[in-house]
Scaffold this motif. Structure first.
Motif, mmCIF file in Angstrom:
data_model
loop_
_atom_site.group_PDB
_atom_site.id
_atom_site.type_symbol
_atom_site.label_atom_id
_atom_site.label_comp_id
_atom_site.label_asym_id
_atom_site.label_seq_id
_atom_site.Cartn_x
_atom_site.Cartn_y
_atom_site.Cartn_z
ATOM 1 N N MET A 66 0.825 -1.212 0.000
ATOM 2 C CA MET A 66 0.000 0.000 0.000
ATOM 3 C C MET A 66 0.860 1.264 0.000
ATOM 4 O O MET A 66 0.574 2.229 -0.726
ATOM 5 C CB MET A 66 -0.933 -0.014 1.206
ATOM 6 C CG MET A 66 -2.020 -1.073 1.130
ATOM 7 S SD MET A 66 -3.205 -0.979 2.489
ATOM 8 C CE MET A 66 -2.163 -1.482 3.868
ATOM 9 N N VAL A 67 1.931 1.267 0.805
ATOM 10 C CA VAL A 67 2.790 2.444 0.863
ATOM 11 C C VAL A 67 3.516 2.650 -0.469
ATOM 12 O O VAL A 67 3.685 3.788 -0.933
ATOM 13 C CB VAL A 67 3.793 2.315 2.017
ATOM 14 C CG1 VAL A 67 4.777 3.475 2.006
ATOM 15 C CG2 VAL A 67 3.056 2.284 3.352
ATOM 16 N N ALA A 68 3.949 1.557 -1.107
ATOM 17 C CA ALA A 68 4.668 1.667 -2.380
ATOM 18 C C ALA A 68 3.794 2.286 -3.465
ATOM 19 O O ALA A 68 4.260 3.120 -4.252
ATOM 20 C CB ALA A 68 5.164 0.300 -2.826
ATOM 21 N N VAL A 69 2.525 1.895 -3.506
ATOM 22 C CA VAL A 69 1.617 2.502 -4.487
ATOM 23 C C VAL A 69 1.454 3.990 -4.202
ATOM 24 O O VAL A 69 1.447 4.831 -5.121
ATOM 25 C CB VAL A 69 0.254 1.787 -4.466
ATOM 26 C CG1 VAL A 69 -0.752 2.509 -5.369
ATOM 27 C CG2 VAL A 69 0.412 0.335 -4.921
ATOM 28 N N GLY A 70 1.341 4.359 -2.922
ATOM 29 C CA GLY A 70 1.190 5.768 -2.569
ATOM 30 C C GLY A 70 2.401 6.603 -2.928
ATOM 31 O O GLY A 70 2.270 7.727 -3.440
ATOM 32 N N ILE A 72 4.577 6.013 -5.271
ATOM 33 C CA ILE A 72 4.685 6.142 -6.726
ATOM 34 C C ILE A 72 3.901 7.367 -7.196
ATOM 35 O O ILE A 72 4.395 8.182 -7.984
ATOM 36 C CB ILE A 72 4.177 4.864 -7.412
ATOM 37 C CG1 ILE A 72 5.186 3.729 -7.215
ATOM 38 C CG2 ILE A 72 3.965 5.096 -8.910
ATOM 39 C CD1 ILE A 72 4.688 2.386 -7.718
ATOM 40 N N LEU A 73 2.687 7.514 -6.689
ATOM 41 C CA LEU A 73 1.868 8.669 -7.051
ATOM 42 C C LEU A 73 2.492 9.960 -6.534
ATOM 43 O O LEU A 73 2.501 10.982 -7.232
ATOM 44 C CB LEU A 73 0.459 8.495 -6.496
ATOM 45 C CG LEU A 73 -0.314 7.268 -6.997
ATOM 46 C CD1 LEU A 73 -1.664 7.171 -6.294
ATOM 47 C CD2 LEU A 73 -0.503 7.327 -8.504
ATOM 48 N N GLY A 279 8.140 8.194 2.098
ATOM 49 C CA GLY A 279 9.444 7.541 1.990
ATOM 50 C C GLY A 279 9.842 6.865 3.299
ATOM 51 O O GLY A 279 10.404 5.765 3.296
ATOM 52 N N PHE A 280 9.554 7.522 4.429
ATOM 53 C CA PHE A 280 9.825 6.899 5.731
ATOM 54 C C PHE A 280 8.987 5.639 5.911
ATOM 55 O O PHE A 280 9.492 4.594 6.343
ATOM 56 C CB PHE A 280 9.531 7.897 6.847
ATOM 57 C CG PHE A 280 9.449 7.263 8.213
ATOM 58 C CD1 PHE A 280 10.596 6.829 8.861
ATOM 59 C CD2 PHE A 280 8.224 7.092 8.842
ATOM 60 C CE1 PHE A 280 10.525 6.231 10.111
ATOM 61 C CE2 PHE A 280 8.139 6.505 10.085
ATOM 62 C CZ PHE A 280 9.295 6.075 10.725
ATOM 63 N N LYS A 305 3.524 -5.675 -7.476
ATOM 64 C CA LYS A 305 2.932 -4.331 -7.497
ATOM 65 C C LYS A 305 2.838 -3.810 -8.921
ATOM 66 O O LYS A 305 1.821 -3.211 -9.317
ATOM 67 C CB LYS A 305 3.781 -3.383 -6.632
ATOM 68 C CG LYS A 305 3.676 -3.641 -5.140
ATOM 69 C CD LYS A 305 4.543 -2.706 -4.341
ATOM 70 C CE LYS A 305 5.995 -3.084 -4.406
ATOM 71 N NZ LYS A 305 6.843 -2.371 -3.429
ATOM 72 N N THR A 306 3.886 -4.022 -9.703
ATOM 73 C CA THR A 306 3.884 -3.547 -11.084
ATOM 74 C C THR A 306 2.760 -4.197 -11.888
ATOM 75 O O THR A 306 2.020 -3.520 -12.615
ATOM 76 C CB THR A 306 5.236 -3.840 -11.746
ATOM 77 O OG1 THR A 306 6.278 -3.212 -10.999
ATOM 78 C CG2 THR A 306 5.274 -3.322 -13.169
ATOM 79 N N CYS A 307 2.612 -5.503 -11.753
ATOM 80 C CA CYS A 307 1.588 -6.213 -12.525
ATOM 81 C C CYS A 307 0.180 -5.859 -12.064
ATOM 82 O O CYS A 307 -0.743 -5.740 -12.881
ATOM 83 C CB CYS A 307 1.815 -7.721 -12.414
ATOM 84 S SG CYS A 307 3.338 -8.282 -13.216
ATOM 85 N N VAL A 308 -0.005 -5.683 -10.752
ATOM 86 C CA VAL A 308 -1.329 -5.313 -10.246
ATOM 87 C C VAL A 308 -1.729 -3.933 -10.756
ATOM 88 O O VAL A 308 -2.885 -3.701 -11.139
ATOM 89 C CB VAL A 308 -1.336 -5.359 -8.708
ATOM 90 C CG1 VAL A 308 -2.575 -4.666 -8.150
ATOM 91 C CG2 VAL A 308 -1.303 -6.797 -8.230
ATOM 92 N N ILE A 309 -0.786 -2.999 -10.774
ATOM 93 C CA ILE A 309 -1.084 -1.661 -11.292
ATOM 94 C C ILE A 309 -1.447 -1.732 -12.767
ATOM 95 O O ILE A 309 -2.386 -1.075 -13.240
ATOM 96 C CB ILE A 309 0.125 -0.726 -11.070
ATOM 97 C CG1 ILE A 309 0.298 -0.443 -9.574
ATOM 98 C CG2 ILE A 309 -0.052 0.578 -11.838
ATOM 99 C CD1 ILE A 309 1.552 0.331 -9.235
#
Length: 381
Positions: A66-70, A72-73, A279-280, A305-309
């Motif tokens: 969840m944090v990684a998707v956030g 990225i945006l 980032g933290f 994450k890449t494939c789900v996006i």
């Protein structure tokens, strides 16, 4: 009290004394529980047990996802709309904010205790901090100078690098079925995401230089937490200052000029601050995931994450990445599912062997081999 006792019979007096005794025992039990819980949190072993209890593999990897998707945006907003084109300095801001938050936690006595210094050489912490600076800084720089396709190709190369490095450094092996699953994952991700391979010479050098630090960074994070009783926050507290130092050294070499000309108004500063806070959380969640699983599983999570996006954009946002890319994403998700099921199977087998140890027999060598296999499965999962 004598007058009150005279009004009560012997049975009533015994009942009251028994109630007072029960209340005293309950109070002592509560005090002992609170004391034991406090002592549990004030030792590195206890803090590690609490982290494992409340943040298992599913929780840690979901948090990281969840944090990684956030982020990225957020980074798209910072480097796109805001126009903050200084990747190393942005990474420096991320780690500086993380260090300030960790210092705040330490001031409030909320930071877990680190293991004794004799259990972990200072050289290991220094190496991890330095490698983390190169891994994070070079990743952002590679994304700036290369196309998305070439960046994804470099990320795919991290998986075999981790498997090879773990074998060389720790003699850690994985099963043939897992190897096949990882091959399917890497091939599917390459088909799904590598639509262009445009790059320049400088960007290609940055991407190639990033692969090895990224792999070793994940391996060290996972190994120190699983073998040396480090928690994620305690390890971040020890290594973040070292990472900041090396990021300062990298800025003049990799960041473009013009940093002082950037417009630090309220909107731009807020966007950078949000990116830093995420980032933290990304660093913390990534450390938790590496401590709960393994370096290879964390890389597979990144590809997931890449494939789900990609698939989510096609299903929910009517994007059209193309039939071939969708087939690659579906194949990669299938390979990830097989890899995850193999991990869970080995984890369950390891737990059952630990709960039901083999009886001692004359063939002690077989028992030793079984325990070695169990430890290896626990480290790989």
């Amino acid at each position: 009290m004598g007058w009150f006792d005279s009004l009560l019979g012997p049975d009533e007096r015994k009942f009251i004394k028994r109630k007072d005794s029960d209340a005293g025992e309950a109070g002592r039990a509560l005090e002992e529980l609170r004391s034991s819980l406090y002592n549990e949190l004030r030792t590195s072993e206890g803090a590690k047990r609490q982290q494992q209890r409340f943040c298992g593999p599913v929780v840690a990897m979901s948090f990281n996802f969840m944090v990684a998707v956030g982020i990225i945006l957020a980074n798209k907003l910072v480097m796109g709309k805001v126009g903050f084109n200084f990747p190393i300095f942005l990474t420096f801001i991320h780690y500086s904010i993380a260090w300030l938050l960790l210092a705040f936690f330490k001031a409030l006595s909320l930071l877990p205790v680190s293991p004794p210094s004799k259990t972990t050489p200072s050289s290991s912490l220094f190496t991890l901090g330095a490698i983390m600076a190169f891994a994070s800084g070079l990743a952002n720089t590679s994304l700036k100078y290369n196309s998305v396709g070439f960046y994804q190709m470099a990320k795919i190369a991290v998986t075999p690098t981790i498997v090879l490095a773990e074998f060389v450094l720790f003699r850690k092996t994985i099963s043939f079925k897992k190897v096949l699953a990882l091959v399917v994952v890497s091939a599917g991700v390459s088909v799904a995401t590598v639509t262009d391979l445009e790059f320049n010479a400088f960007g290609a050098c940055i991407a190639i230089a990033w692969i090895i630090p990224s792999a070793i960074n994940k391996i060290l994070w996972s190994n120190l937490q699983q073998q040396a009783n480090w928690t994620a926050l305690a390890l971040m507290w020890k290594t973040t200052p070292i990472t900041i130092f090396f990021l300062v050294a990298l800025m003049p070499w990799l960041d473009p000029p013009g940093l002082l000309l950037f417009k630090w108004d309220l909107n731009n500063s807020t966007a950078v601050l949000i990116s830093a806070l995420l980032g933290f959380l990304l660093q913390w969640s990534g450390a938790l995931a590496l401590g709960a699983t393994s370096a290879t599983s964390h890389v597979v999570l990144g590809q997931f994450k890449t494939c789900v996006i990609l698939v989510g954009g096609y299903v929910l946002l009517d994007s059209d990445p193309g039939f071939v890319s969708l087939c690659g994403a579906v194949a990669a998700l299938g390979g990830m599912s097989v890899y995850t099921s193999l991990n869970l199977k080995e984890s369950n087998e390891s737990s059952s062997k630990q709960q039901n140890p083999l009886p001692k027999t004359k063939t002690s060598e077989n028992v030793s081999e079984d325990s070695t296999v169990t430890n290896t499965a626990t480290n790989v999962v």
